[in-house]
Write a protein that holds these residues in place. Sequence first.
Motif: not given
Length: 191
Positions: A3-13, A38-53
């Motif tokens: 949820e925290a990552a989603k908020r930051i990625f949403q605000a800043k990409g 392990r990386s910002k990319q892996l975290l982003f992918e988890a957030v994106f997969k959750n959003a797309f799901s």
Amino acid sequence: MLEAAKRIFQAKGMDGARMQEIANEAGINKAMLHYYYRSKQLLFEAVFKNAFSLLAPQLNTILNDDSSIEDKVRNFCSNYISFIIKHPYLPNFIIQELNRNPDFLLKMKNNPGFPTTEKFKKQVALEIDKGIIKPINGEQLFINIMALNVFPFVAKPLIQTLIGVEDEEFEKIVEERKTSAADFIINSIKI
């Protein structure tokens, strides 16, 4: 954490987000964040997969249930708009990141439950043959349905400025789109 990552990625990409900022938002240390992702990319992918799901079931319904094309259009418009009102960040987030990394969706395409248009296209052709709807390409109909429902959310600031409405009035307009978009699409294909 997500949820925290989603908020930051949403605000800043993806490019503007920092792992430390996400850790701070989640109330954890950066080492713990790196332990799980392990990386910002892996975290982003988890957030994106959750959003797309969250969105995929909406797409699957319009494409693969056994209702008529008219019912699919009505149900999709109503359900999608209701869903996006509850998750307003989703369309911009998905579009922004697909434009940044179009190959990412290709990876997701292999996941179970990923929407496909084959059944929908066959149903459109069948309803054309039965004289229920006017001739239209199934892909074009699907794009029209998506466009009329997604665009108001993606272009909210533009629409608000052009038609001169504030948030409250825009929310009323979007609520009305549940039926007006469906009626527009159905009237364009109905015989």
